[in-house]
Design an enzyme around this catalytic site. Structure first.
Site, mmCIF file in Angstrom:
data_model
loop_
_atom_site.group_PDB
_atom_site.id
_atom_site.type_symbol
_atom_site.label_atom_id
_atom_site.label_comp_id
_atom_site.label_asym_id
_atom_site.label_seq_id
_atom_site.Cartn_x
_atom_site.Cartn_y
_atom_site.Cartn_z
ATOM 1 N N LYS A 21 0.863 -1.189 0.000
ATOM 2 C CA LYS A 21 0.000 0.000 0.000
ATOM 3 C C LYS A 21 0.895 1.234 0.000
ATOM 4 C CE LYS A 21 -3.981 0.435 0.531
ATOM 5 N NZ LYS A 21 -5.052 0.604 -0.503
ATOM 6 N N HIS A 41 -10.569 -6.967 -3.999
ATOM 7 C CA HIS A 41 -10.173 -5.891 -3.096
ATOM 8 C C HIS A 41 -10.525 -6.257 -1.658
ATOM 9 C CE1 HIS A 41 -11.491 -2.130 -0.955
ATOM 10 N NE2 HIS A 41 -10.263 -1.780 -1.290
#
Length: 423
Positions: free
Chosen positions: A194, A321
């Site tokens: 991330k 996701h």
């Protein structure tokens, strides 16, 4: 033989909270507690279907309103369930505050509210038919669903709190150490970082360090639209040959298309293609090579499977996701992944970051980076009433009612910028 189904008698909606790690992202940092909502759809005296969704107060209020309208519905009548949900909530838009799952509309809000009830009804259908949910979705094509190690820049612990077991990760060495911990513990065979937290060149260095430490693991980078098109193109050039895909480097379908036209790796998204209306433009412009399904806001498991079929038609890859979630969501993702012929990439999951917190009697396990399809009918999982009660008590005790990464970050860094793109 025709299977007779008892109608839904009532629906129980339980907001819960569980500790969350200080994970950094483009919007700020995770708060000390994550919020979820557990849905139990009761059918007769004993059958209960399970669903899980977001726990933010505006969303919770809509889920509670919809739940009150479902008594008497047939759990096999998913069209009827959706109509009742739509009538109960009306044309309302309840966007998420953290802004990491794309734009919001009344249509998307309806899908988000409907999704946990659809999953719970599919769970009920499986119990009534004596078959797992993946069979209800068309049959399994794999017995275990692969997930990726989901890395985050993070603080050692929340301000004023003790460090968690993963410790600090604010540079390439910290990211590599975090990856080793996750890969060693869970057996993940792919890795996602991330991004959108530090300057792009620093995050590229982290990717290079990961490639050196894990030469055989596919790598991904997701800055959540923190970059301009120009910066995205530069990063794509600098990471050529290093990334399996680059996820949401920049905002909008045209912006992604401008990057995709020159990038050598596929671009993935869970922010610009977030409903079926986005697909035609994305396909026409060649904006994305991978769509990350999320049944929580695509409208459930069947809608996600439909989206995957559309992607297959246009040669677009599929993954899933993730957001902070518990075991009911992981079970639903696993059944979906088991039934998707074109799940071309390992799915995301936040499960390792929950540090064992769950509402399930027997939490699901990872074997060599994959979750085996749960045994038994429906989702194959059941709630532990004591765990659910404790997490409900935690929810009642804390003062967090909406996820707000930015405000929490500004309590530590008052000048934290909200603009995106940032670089």
């Amino acid at each position: 033989m025709y299977v007779e189904a008892n109608p839904v008698t009532h629906v129980t909606v339980t907001p819960v909270a569980f500790p969350d790690a200080p994970l950094l992202n483009a919007a700020g940092v995770h708060q000390p507690w994550a919020l979820r909502t557990i849905v139990q759809v009761h059918c007769g005296d004993e059958l209960v279907g399970l669903g899980e969704t977001y726990g933010d107060a505006p969303h919770l209020a809509l889920v509670q309103r919809a739940a009150a309208a479902l008594s008497g519905v047939d759990p096999f009548d998913l069209a009827g369930v959706r109509r009742r949900v739509a009538e109960a909530i009306g044309a309302v838009d309840a966007p998420d505050r953290h802004g990491l799952t794309g734009g919001s509309t009344p249509a998307k809000t309806l899908l988000r509210v409907y999704a946990p009830f659809e999953v719970a009804c599919l769970d009920l259908q499986g119990h009534i038919a004596g078959r797992p949910v993946c069979d209800i979705l068309g049959g399994r094509v794999r017995d275990a669903v692969p997930f990726s190690a989901y890395l985050f820049y993070k603080w050692a612990g929340h301000p004023g709190g003790e460090p968690d077991e993963y410790g600090e990760a604010l540079d390439p060495d910290g990211i590599v150490a975090q990856a080793r911990a996750l890969v060693d513990r869970y057996g993940f065979t792919s890795i996602k970082l991330k991004g959108g937290v530090f300057a792009p060149e620093e995050e590229v260095e982290a990717i290079r360090a990961l490639r050196a430490a894990f030469p055989d693991h596919p790598l991904r980078l997701d800055p959540n639209c923190a970059w301009t098109v120009e910066t995205s193109l530069r990063v794509a050039e600098e990471t050529e040959g290093l990334l399996e895909y680059l996820e949401d480097p920049t905002a909008t379908i045209p912006g992604m298309a401008a990057v995709a036209a020159k990038a050598t790796m596929p671009l993935a998204t869970n922010m610009c293609v977030v409903n079926f209306a986005d697909v035609p433009e994305a396909v026409a412009l060649g904006a994305v090579g991978v769509v990350l399904a999320d049944h929580h806001y695509w409208g459930g498991l069947r809608a996600s499977a439909l989206m995957a079929g559309i992607c297959d038609t246009w040669g677009i890859g599929v993954s899933m996701h993730s957001n902070s979630h518990l075991g009911i969501s992981l079970a639903a993702m696993t059944h979906l992944g088991a039934a998707l012929p074109n799940l071309t990439y390992a799915a995301d999951t936040h499960t390792p970051w929950q540090l064992g917190a769950d509402v399930l009697h027997t939490p699901l396990s990872f074997v060599d980076g994959a979750v085996p399809v749960p045994e038994g009918p429906g989702l194959g999982v059941r709630i532990d009433p004591d765990k659910l009660a404790r997490m409900s008590e935690d929810y009642a005790r804390i003062d967090i009612r909406e996820r707000d990464d930015t405000t929490y970050m500004r309590s530590v860094q008052p000048d934290f910028p909200t603009r995106r793109p940032r670089w």
